[in-house]
Write a protein that holds these residues in place. Structure first.
Motif, PDB file in Angstrom:
ATOM      1  N   ALA A  39       1.245  -1.405  -0.190  1.00  0.00           N
ATOM      2  CA  ALA A  39      -0.040   0.128  -0.353  1.00  0.00           C
ATOM      3  C   ALA A  39       0.563   1.644   0.255  1.00  0.00           C
ATOM      4  CB  ALA A  39      -0.560   0.061   0.771  1.00  0.00           C
ATOM      5  N   ALA A  40       1.791   1.358   0.603  1.00  0.00           N
ATOM      6  CA  ALA A  40       3.172   2.433   1.167  1.00  0.00           C
ATOM      7  C   ALA A  40       3.498   2.679  -0.706  1.00  0.00           C
ATOM      8  CB  ALA A  40       4.159   2.076   1.384  1.00  0.00           C
ATOM      9  N   LYS A  41       3.505   1.940  -1.349  1.00  0.00           N
ATOM     10  CA  LYS A  41       3.195   1.983  -2.722  1.00  0.00           C
ATOM     11  C   LYS A  41       2.753   2.875  -3.086  1.00  0.00           C
ATOM     12  CE  LYS A  41       6.658  -2.041  -3.107  1.00  0.00           C
ATOM     13  NZ  LYS A  41       6.841  -3.023  -4.147  1.00  0.00           N
ATOM     14  N   HIS A  42       1.620   3.032  -2.971  1.00  0.00           N
ATOM     15  CA  HIS A  42       0.503   3.573  -3.590  1.00  0.00           C
ATOM     16  C   HIS A  42       0.330   5.109  -2.946  1.00  0.00           C
ATOM     17  CE1 HIS A  42      -0.661  -0.829  -5.196  1.00  0.00           C
ATOM     18  NE2 HIS A  42      -0.706  -0.058  -5.812  1.00  0.00           N
ATOM     19  N   LEU A  43       0.577   4.895  -1.772  1.00  0.00           N
ATOM     20  CA  LEU A  43       0.626   5.928  -1.050  1.00  0.00           C
ATOM     21  C   LEU A  43       1.484   6.881  -0.076  1.00  0.00           C
ATOM     22  CD1 LEU A  43      -1.245   4.315   2.009  1.00  0.00           C
ATOM     23  CD2 LEU A  43      -2.669   5.394   0.016  1.00  0.00           C
ATOM     24  N   VAL A  44       2.627   6.675  -0.726  1.00  0.00           N
ATOM     25  CA  VAL A  44       4.273   7.982  -0.694  1.00  0.00           C
ATOM     26  C   VAL A  44       3.358   8.696  -1.578  1.00  0.00           C
ATOM     27  CG1 VAL A  44       6.108   7.805   0.100  1.00  0.00           C
ATOM     28  CG2 VAL A  44       5.196   6.188   1.337  1.00  0.00           C
ATOM     29  N   PRO A  45       4.283   8.283  -2.790  1.00  0.00           N
ATOM     30  CA  PRO A  45       3.842   8.709  -4.290  1.00  0.00           C
ATOM     31  C   PRO A  45       3.000   9.951  -4.529  1.00  0.00           C
ATOM     32  CG  PRO A  45       4.614   6.605  -4.581  1.00  0.00           C
ATOM     33  CD  PRO A  45       4.150   7.062  -3.508  1.00  0.00           C
ATOM     34  N   THR A  46       3.487  11.022  -4.895  1.00  0.00           N
ATOM     35  CA  THR A  46       2.687  12.005  -5.605  1.00  0.00           C
ATOM     36  C   THR A  46       1.613  11.107  -6.289  1.00  0.00           C
ATOM     37  OG1 THR A  46       3.370  13.808  -4.829  1.00  0.00           O
ATOM     38  CG2 THR A  46       1.746  14.691  -6.233  1.00  0.00           C
ATOM     39  N   GLN A  47      -0.398  11.828  -6.233  1.00  0.00           N
ATOM     40  CA  GLN A  47      -0.682  10.839  -7.634  1.00  0.00           C
ATOM     41  C   GLN A  47      -0.677  11.537  -8.513  1.00  0.00           C
ATOM     42  OE1 GLN A  47      -2.268   8.319  -6.561  1.00  0.00           O
ATOM     43  NE2 GLN A  47      -0.970   8.589  -4.511  1.00  0.00           N
ATOM     44  N   THR A  48      -0.516  10.389  -9.577  1.00  0.00           N
ATOM     45  CA  THR A  48      -0.950  11.432 -10.949  1.00  0.00           C
ATOM     46  C   THR A  48      -1.858  10.760 -11.314  1.00  0.00           C
ATOM     47  OG1 THR A  48       0.161   9.486 -12.021  1.00  0.00           O
ATOM     48  CG2 THR A  48       1.352  11.372 -11.338  1.00  0.00           C
ATOM     49  N   PHE A  52      -3.553   7.173  -9.605  1.00  0.00           N
ATOM     50  CA  PHE A  52      -5.187   7.619  -9.269  1.00  0.00           C
ATOM     51  C   PHE A  52      -6.068   6.092  -8.897  1.00  0.00           C
ATOM     52  CE2 PHE A  52      -9.263   9.850  -7.998  1.00  0.00           C
ATOM     53  CZ  PHE A  52      -8.914  10.296  -6.557  1.00  0.00           C
ATOM     54  N   ASP A  53      -5.638   5.548  -9.107  1.00  0.00           N
ATOM     55  CA  ASP A  53      -7.038   4.443  -8.973  1.00  0.00           C
ATOM     56  C   ASP A  53      -6.120   3.346  -8.192  1.00  0.00           C
ATOM     57  OD1 ASP A  53      -9.024   5.445 -11.487  1.00  0.00           O
ATOM     58  OD2 ASP A  53      -8.278   4.546 -12.623  1.00  0.00           O
ATOM     59  N   GLY A  54      -4.700   3.344  -7.987  1.00  0.00           N
ATOM     60  CA  GLY A  54      -4.059   3.028  -7.174  1.00  0.00           C
ATOM     61  C   GLY A  54      -4.636   2.749  -6.151  1.00  0.00           C
ATOM     62  N   TYR A  55      -4.102   4.519  -5.886  1.00  0.00           N
ATOM     63  CA  TYR A  55      -4.251   4.938  -4.989  1.00  0.00           C
ATOM     64  C   TYR A  55      -5.966   5.099  -3.920  1.00  0.00           C
ATOM     65  CZ  TYR A  55      -5.468   8.880  -1.383  1.00  0.00           C
ATOM     66  OH  TYR A  55      -5.944   9.895  -0.120  1.00  0.00           O
ATOM     67  N   ALA A  56      -7.471   4.945  -4.931  1.00  0.00           N
ATOM     68  CA  ALA A  56      -8.270   4.450  -4.892  1.00  0.00           C
ATOM     69  C   ALA A  56      -8.796   3.658  -4.399  1.00  0.00           C
ATOM     70  CB  ALA A  56      -9.138   5.018  -5.901  1.00  0.00           C
ATOM     71  N   ASP A  57      -8.311   2.527  -4.549  1.00  0.00           N
ATOM     72  CA  ASP A  57      -8.333   1.345  -4.194  1.00  0.00           C
ATOM     73  C   ASP A  57      -8.090   0.636  -3.156  1.00  0.00           C
ATOM     74  OD1 ASP A  57      -9.413   0.858  -6.912  1.00  0.00           O
ATOM     75  OD2 ASP A  57      -7.207  -0.353  -7.609  1.00  0.00           O
ATOM     76  N   GLU A  58      -7.334   1.450  -2.609  1.00  0.00           N
ATOM     77  CA  GLU A  58      -6.385   1.049  -0.933  1.00  0.00           C
ATOM     78  C   GLU A  58      -7.662   1.847  -0.123  1.00  0.00           C
ATOM     79  OE1 GLU A  58      -4.241  -0.605  -0.067  1.00  0.00           O
ATOM     80  OE2 GLU A  58      -2.831  -0.803  -2.435  1.00  0.00           O
ATOM     81  N   LEU A  59      -9.104   2.467  -0.461  1.00  0.00           N
ATOM     82  CA  LEU A  59      -9.421   3.491   0.240  1.00  0.00           C
ATOM     83  C   LEU A  59     -10.645   2.441   0.882  1.00  0.00           C
ATOM     84  CD1 LEU A  59      -9.633   6.693  -1.209  1.00  0.00           C
ATOM     85  CD2 LEU A  59      -7.895   5.363   0.520  1.00  0.00           C
ATOM     86  N   ALA A  60     -11.628   2.461   2.220  1.00  0.00           N
ATOM     87  CA  ALA A  60     -12.323   1.510   2.338  1.00  0.00           C
ATOM     88  C   ALA A  60     -13.389   2.446   2.193  1.00  0.00           C
ATOM     89  CB  ALA A  60     -12.754   0.980   3.896  1.00  0.00           C
ATOM     90  N   GLY A  61     -14.436   1.705   1.893  1.00  0.00           N
ATOM     91  CA  GLY A  61     -15.895   2.237   1.159  1.00  0.00           C
ATOM     92  C   GLY A  61     -16.453   3.502   1.944  1.00  0.00           C
ATOM     93  N   ASP A  62     -16.237   3.598   3.347  1.00  0.00           N
ATOM     94  CA  ASP A  62     -16.099   4.060   4.521  1.00  0.00           C
ATOM     95  C   ASP A  62     -15.464   5.006   5.425  1.00  0.00           C
ATOM     96  OD1 ASP A  62     -14.889   2.379   6.365  1.00  0.00           O
ATOM     97  OD2 ASP A  62     -16.144   1.641   7.722  1.00  0.00           O
ATOM     98  N   VAL A  63     -13.813   5.527   4.562  1.00  0.00           N
ATOM     99  CA  VAL A  63     -12.880   5.779   4.958  1.00  0.00           C
ATOM    100  C   VAL A  63     -13.292   7.568   5.421  1.00  0.00           C
ATOM    101  CG1 VAL A  63     -12.685   6.915   2.949  1.00  0.00           C
ATOM    102  CG2 VAL A  63     -10.440   6.505   4.520  1.00  0.00           C
ATOM    103  N   THR A  64     -13.247   6.994   6.604  1.00  0.00           N
ATOM    104  CA  THR A  64     -13.544   9.210   6.812  1.00  0.00           C
ATOM    105  C   THR A  64     -12.066   9.679   6.948  1.00  0.00           C
ATOM    106  OG1 THR A  64     -15.144   8.095   8.738  1.00  0.00           O
ATOM    107  CG2 THR A  64     -13.933  10.313   9.242  1.00  0.00           C
ATOM    108  N   VAL A  65     -12.384  10.609   6.707  1.00  0.00           N
ATOM    109  CA  VAL A  65     -10.456  11.823   6.917  1.00  0.00           C
ATOM    110  C   VAL A  65     -10.780  13.376   7.672  1.00  0.00           C
ATOM    111  CG1 VAL A  65      -9.796  13.159   4.781  1.00  0.00           C
ATOM    112  CG2 VAL A  65     -10.565  11.411   4.350  1.00  0.00           C
ATOM    113  N   TRP A  66      -9.718  13.226   7.898  1.00  0.00           N
ATOM    114  CA  TRP A  66      -9.519  14.451   9.319  1.00  0.00           C
ATOM    115  C   TRP A  66      -8.512  15.192   9.063  1.00  0.00           C
ATOM    116  CZ3 TRP A  66     -13.205  14.021  13.255  1.00  0.00           C
ATOM    117  CH2 TRP A  66     -14.051  12.786  13.137  1.00  0.00           C
ATOM    118  N   VAL A  67      -8.730  16.335   8.962  1.00  0.00           N
ATOM    119  CA  VAL A  67      -7.951  17.423   8.786  1.00  0.00           C
ATOM    120  C   VAL A  67      -7.786  18.638  10.085  1.00  0.00           C
ATOM    121  CG1 VAL A  67      -7.177  19.170   7.239  1.00  0.00           C
ATOM    122  CG2 VAL A  67      -8.147  17.711   6.236  1.00  0.00           C
TER     123      VAL A  67
END
Length: 159
Positions: A39-48, A52-67
């Motif tokens: 997963a780090a191979k999809h999450l660490v680099p800046t998305q292009t 992007f689809d590889g990044y999206a595939d790592e996320l669960a449908g109920d992902v919650t994002v906090w900033v």
């Protein structure tokens, strides 16, 4: 007296046992699970657009994002809309990352230009944020929580 002699007789054995155990105590634990490393191979680099689809595939449908403690997305679809808008419109430098047993922590400097007009002649002033982005995985090996802590400016060397 006999008790003292008996204890003294075992002292060399105890010292040798501790000496032999010291390298084991100092050694690192087992490596993180393979899915975290992949997963780090999809999450660490800046998305292009291509990644992007590889990044999206790592996320669960109920992902919650906090900033900075504020919930900004409570599902995958909402988060991907925000992230897709940024593709190709960020200046990002990854400073480092750490993989754990159920998390990945990425440190980066980030300038988001996605809100600027699409005008190649526009002049803008970069406003870098230094961020720590934590991706927390669930038992299904998918990311369920993303926490971003950020501040203005760039990372400084300690005094």
């Amino acid at each position: 007296m006999l008790r003292t002699l008996t204890s003294a007789a075992f002292l060399p054995v105890a010292i040798c046992s501790l000496a032999l155990a010291a390298p084991v105590l100092a050694s690192p634990g087992p490596p993180p699970p393979g899915y975290i490393v992949e997963a780090a191979k999809h999450l660490v680099p800046t998305q292009t657009a291509a990644t992007f689809d590889g990044y999206a595939d790592e996320l669960a449908g109920d992902v919650t994002v906090w900033v900075d403690g504020e919930k900004i997305a409570s599902n995958k679809a909402d988060w991907l809309v925000m992230e897709r808008r940024r593709v190709g419109k960020v200046d990002r430098r990854v400073l480092g990352y750490a993989v754990g047993y159920n998390t990945i922590l990425v440190f980066d400097q980030f300038d988001d230009r996605s809100a600027l007009p699409d005008n190649p002649d526009i002049i803008f002033d970069s406003r870098f944020l230094t961020r720590a982005v934590q991706y927390r995985f669930g038992p299904d090996h998918m990311i369920h929580v993303i926490r971003v802590s950020q501040t203005e400016g760039v990372l400084q060397k300690p005094f």
